[in-house]
Design a protein around this motif. Sequence first.
Motif, PDB file in Angstrom:
ATOM      1  N   GLY A 147      19.488  17.865  45.388  1.00  0.00           N
ATOM      2  CA  GLY A 147      19.069  18.891  44.427  1.00  0.00           C
ATOM      3  C   GLY A 147      18.918  20.244  45.096  1.00  0.00           C
ATOM      4  O   GLY A 147      18.482  20.344  46.251  1.00  0.00           O
ATOM      5  N   MET A 148      19.286  21.315  44.375  1.00  0.00           N
ATOM      6  CA  MET A 148      19.204  22.655  44.961  1.00  0.00           C
ATOM      7  C   MET A 148      17.775  23.032  45.341  1.00  0.00           C
ATOM      8  O   MET A 148      17.541  23.590  46.403  1.00  0.00           O
ATOM      9  CB  MET A 148      19.781  23.698  43.991  1.00  0.00           C
ATOM     10  CG  MET A 148      21.278  23.617  43.868  1.00  0.00           C
ATOM     11  SD  MET A 148      22.055  25.017  43.035  1.00  0.00           S
ATOM     12  CE  MET A 148      20.982  25.409  41.704  1.00  0.00           C
ATOM     13  N   ARG A 149      16.828  22.739  44.474  1.00  0.00           N
ATOM     14  CA  ARG A 149      15.433  23.081  44.753  1.00  0.00           C
ATOM     15  C   ARG A 149      14.923  22.313  45.970  1.00  0.00           C
ATOM     16  O   ARG A 149      14.310  22.887  46.868  1.00  0.00           O
ATOM     17  CB  ARG A 149      14.594  22.773  43.520  1.00  0.00           C
ATOM     18  CG  ARG A 149      13.140  23.150  43.652  1.00  0.00           C
ATOM     19  CD  ARG A 149      12.412  22.782  42.353  1.00  0.00           C
ATOM     20  NE  ARG A 149      11.019  23.104  42.417  1.00  0.00           N
ATOM     21  CZ  ARG A 149      10.496  24.271  42.112  1.00  0.00           C
ATOM     22  NH1 ARG A 149      11.262  25.256  41.719  1.00  0.00           N
ATOM     23  NH2 ARG A 149       9.194  24.473  42.203  1.00  0.00           N
ATOM     24  N   GLU A 150      15.197  21.005  46.005  1.00  0.00           N
ATOM     25  CA  GLU A 150      14.750  20.178  47.130  1.00  0.00           C
ATOM     26  C   GLU A 150      15.427  20.619  48.428  1.00  0.00           C
ATOM     27  O   GLU A 150      14.809  20.619  49.490  1.00  0.00           O
ATOM     28  CB  GLU A 150      15.045  18.703  46.854  1.00  0.00           C
ATOM     29  CG  GLU A 150      14.235  18.104  45.737  1.00  0.00           C
ATOM     30  CD  GLU A 150      14.736  18.463  44.349  1.00  0.00           C
ATOM     31  OE1 GLU A 150      15.900  18.928  44.227  1.00  0.00           O
ATOM     32  OE2 GLU A 150      13.976  18.317  43.388  1.00  0.00           O
ATOM     33  N   ARG A 151      16.698  20.994  48.351  1.00  0.00           N
ATOM     34  CA  ARG A 151      17.428  21.458  49.528  1.00  0.00           C
ATOM     35  C   ARG A 151      16.805  22.745  50.075  1.00  0.00           C
ATOM     36  O   ARG A 151      16.566  22.886  51.263  1.00  0.00           O
ATOM     37  CB  ARG A 151      18.898  21.699  49.162  1.00  0.00           C
ATOM     38  CG  ARG A 151      19.772  22.060  50.350  1.00  0.00           C
ATOM     39  CD  ARG A 151      21.222  22.271  49.942  1.00  0.00           C
ATOM     40  NE  ARG A 151      21.692  21.145  49.147  1.00  0.00           N
ATOM     41  CZ  ARG A 151      22.608  21.240  48.205  1.00  0.00           C
ATOM     42  NH1 ARG A 151      23.174  22.382  47.926  1.00  0.00           N
ATOM     43  NH2 ARG A 151      22.980  20.171  47.538  1.00  0.00           N
ATOM     44  N   MET A 152      16.516  23.685  49.176  1.00  0.00           N
ATOM     45  CA  MET A 152      15.912  24.934  49.618  1.00  0.00           C
ATOM     46  C   MET A 152      14.546  24.702  50.264  1.00  0.00           C
ATOM     47  O   MET A 152      14.220  25.274  51.304  1.00  0.00           O
ATOM     48  CB  MET A 152      15.784  25.906  48.453  1.00  0.00           C
ATOM     49  CG  MET A 152      15.477  27.307  48.941  1.00  0.00           C
ATOM     50  SD  MET A 152      14.703  28.322  47.713  1.00  0.00           S
ATOM     51  CE  MET A 152      13.023  27.840  47.893  1.00  0.00           C
ATOM     52  N   LEU A 153      13.740  23.823  49.671  1.00  0.00           N
ATOM     53  CA  LEU A 153      12.426  23.527  50.231  1.00  0.00           C
ATOM     54  C   LEU A 153      12.541  22.831  51.588  1.00  0.00           C
ATOM     55  O   LEU A 153      11.752  23.120  52.502  1.00  0.00           O
ATOM     56  CB  LEU A 153      11.601  22.680  49.259  1.00  0.00           C
ATOM     57  CG  LEU A 153      11.118  23.404  48.009  1.00  0.00           C
ATOM     58  CD1 LEU A 153      10.484  22.433  47.031  1.00  0.00           C
ATOM     59  CD2 LEU A 153      10.158  24.527  48.357  1.00  0.00           C
ATOM     60  N   ALA A 154      13.524  21.950  51.752  1.00  0.00           N
ATOM     61  CA  ALA A 154      13.724  21.279  53.041  1.00  0.00           C
ATOM     62  C   ALA A 154      14.095  22.294  54.118  1.00  0.00           C
ATOM     63  O   ALA A 154      13.574  22.254  55.234  1.00  0.00           O
ATOM     64  CB  ALA A 154      14.813  20.211  52.924  1.00  0.00           C
ATOM     65  N   PHE A 155      14.988  23.228  53.795  1.00  0.00           N
ATOM     66  CA  PHE A 155      15.374  24.266  54.756  1.00  0.00           C
ATOM     67  C   PHE A 155      14.194  25.173  55.074  1.00  0.00           C
ATOM     68  O   PHE A 155      13.970  25.547  56.227  1.00  0.00           O
ATOM     69  CB  PHE A 155      16.554  25.089  54.241  1.00  0.00           C
ATOM     70  CG  PHE A 155      17.849  24.327  54.185  1.00  0.00           C
ATOM     71  CD1 PHE A 155      18.128  23.313  55.092  1.00  0.00           C
ATOM     72  CD2 PHE A 155      18.792  24.609  53.223  1.00  0.00           C
ATOM     73  CE1 PHE A 155      19.319  22.603  55.042  1.00  0.00           C
ATOM     74  CE2 PHE A 155      19.993  23.906  53.158  1.00  0.00           C
ATOM     75  CZ  PHE A 155      20.252  22.910  54.070  1.00  0.00           C
ATOM     76  N   LEU A 156      13.427  25.537  54.062  1.00  0.00           N
ATOM     77  CA  LEU A 156      12.262  26.390  54.269  1.00  0.00           C
ATOM     78  C   LEU A 156      11.238  25.698  55.169  1.00  0.00           C
ATOM     79  O   LEU A 156      10.685  26.318  56.081  1.00  0.00           O
ATOM     80  CB  LEU A 156      11.631  26.750  52.928  1.00  0.00           C
ATOM     81  CG  LEU A 156      10.432  27.682  52.983  1.00  0.00           C
ATOM     82  CD1 LEU A 156      10.857  29.064  53.467  1.00  0.00           C
ATOM     83  CD2 LEU A 156       9.779  27.780  51.632  1.00  0.00           C
ATOM     84  N   ASP A 157      11.010  24.404  54.936  1.00  0.00           N
ATOM     85  CA  ASP A 157      10.075  23.654  55.772  1.00  0.00           C
ATOM     86  C   ASP A 157      10.558  23.604  57.216  1.00  0.00           C
ATOM     87  O   ASP A 157       9.776  23.757  58.154  1.00  0.00           O
ATOM     88  CB  ASP A 157       9.890  22.227  55.236  1.00  0.00           C
ATOM     89  CG  ASP A 157       9.164  22.194  53.907  1.00  0.00           C
ATOM     90  OD1 ASP A 157       8.492  23.192  53.569  1.00  0.00           O
ATOM     91  OD2 ASP A 157       9.275  21.172  53.203  1.00  0.00           O
ATOM     92  N   TYR A 158      11.859  23.406  57.393  1.00  0.00           N
ATOM     93  CA  TYR A 158      12.428  23.365  58.745  1.00  0.00           C
ATOM     94  C   TYR A 158      12.264  24.718  59.442  1.00  0.00           C
ATOM     95  O   TYR A 158      11.801  24.779  60.588  1.00  0.00           O
ATOM     96  CB  TYR A 158      13.912  22.981  58.682  1.00  0.00           C
ATOM     97  CG  TYR A 158      14.607  23.176  60.000  1.00  0.00           C
ATOM     98  CD1 TYR A 158      14.386  22.298  61.053  1.00  0.00           C
ATOM     99  CD2 TYR A 158      15.445  24.268  60.208  1.00  0.00           C
ATOM    100  CE1 TYR A 158      14.996  22.493  62.277  1.00  0.00           C
ATOM    101  CE2 TYR A 158      16.061  24.461  61.433  1.00  0.00           C
ATOM    102  CZ  TYR A 158      15.833  23.579  62.460  1.00  0.00           C
ATOM    103  OH  TYR A 158      16.422  23.777  63.670  1.00  0.00           O
ATOM    104  N   LEU A 159      12.617  25.797  58.768  1.00  0.00           N
ATOM    105  CA  LEU A 159      12.502  27.127  59.368  1.00  0.00           C
ATOM    106  C   LEU A 159      11.057  27.478  59.674  1.00  0.00           C
ATOM    107  O   LEU A 159      10.749  28.051  60.718  1.00  0.00           O
ATOM    108  CB  LEU A 159      13.127  28.180  58.452  1.00  0.00           C
ATOM    109  CG  LEU A 159      14.637  28.112  58.305  1.00  0.00           C
ATOM    110  CD1 LEU A 159      15.108  29.083  57.228  1.00  0.00           C
ATOM    111  CD2 LEU A 159      15.320  28.399  59.628  1.00  0.00           C
TER     112      LEU A 159
END
Length: 194
Positions: free
Chosen positions: A31-43
């Motif tokens: 999912g786009m929302r979940e993907r963005m949150l995963a990247f944000l958490d990583y960064l």
Amino acid sequence: DARQLRESLARNVVAPRAPAWTCARFAVPTGMRERMLAFLDYLNAQAGRRSDAAGLDAGASFGTLRADRDACTVCLACVNLCPTQALTAGEGTEAELLFTEARCVQCGLCAAGCPEHALELVPRMVFAPEERRAAQLLARSEQFRCVECGTPFISRAMLERSMQHVKDHPLFADGGTELLRLCMTCRQKRMLAT
């Protein structure tokens, strides 16, 4: 804006004192929302600095919800309106309204549909994934039990508010409010018997 982003990157990433970054090693959510949150958490984890949350502009699709506990009757109208299941009913012995921030898209249906005007959208980005995913208790009320069969069927706060609204109505004169203290099954039986 782009200029601020360039300056921030030059200061915090390109500069020699910047921390060493490691490659991400996680499955990318679909999912786009979940993907963005995963990247944000990583960064955010790589940055080495962790803030709790950042405020966002009105209209952002991330945020939390505030409930006025004195006004909320836990009628759960908002739960029925929520398209993402960010709002749910508790499953305990008390009437509870729970909120999961990770699911909220800040559509505003809950606040617009709240009969008590007890909900307020708060646009923000919370950086702790565990806080985003945890169900938060927004409001709680004791369950009222049917005076005839003992089945819990409504929050006490909602019953009291309903009785306050109809106390002067002619249909509820002469003890008619007693029907409000009955669950739907017992109410139908009482009405059919009379």
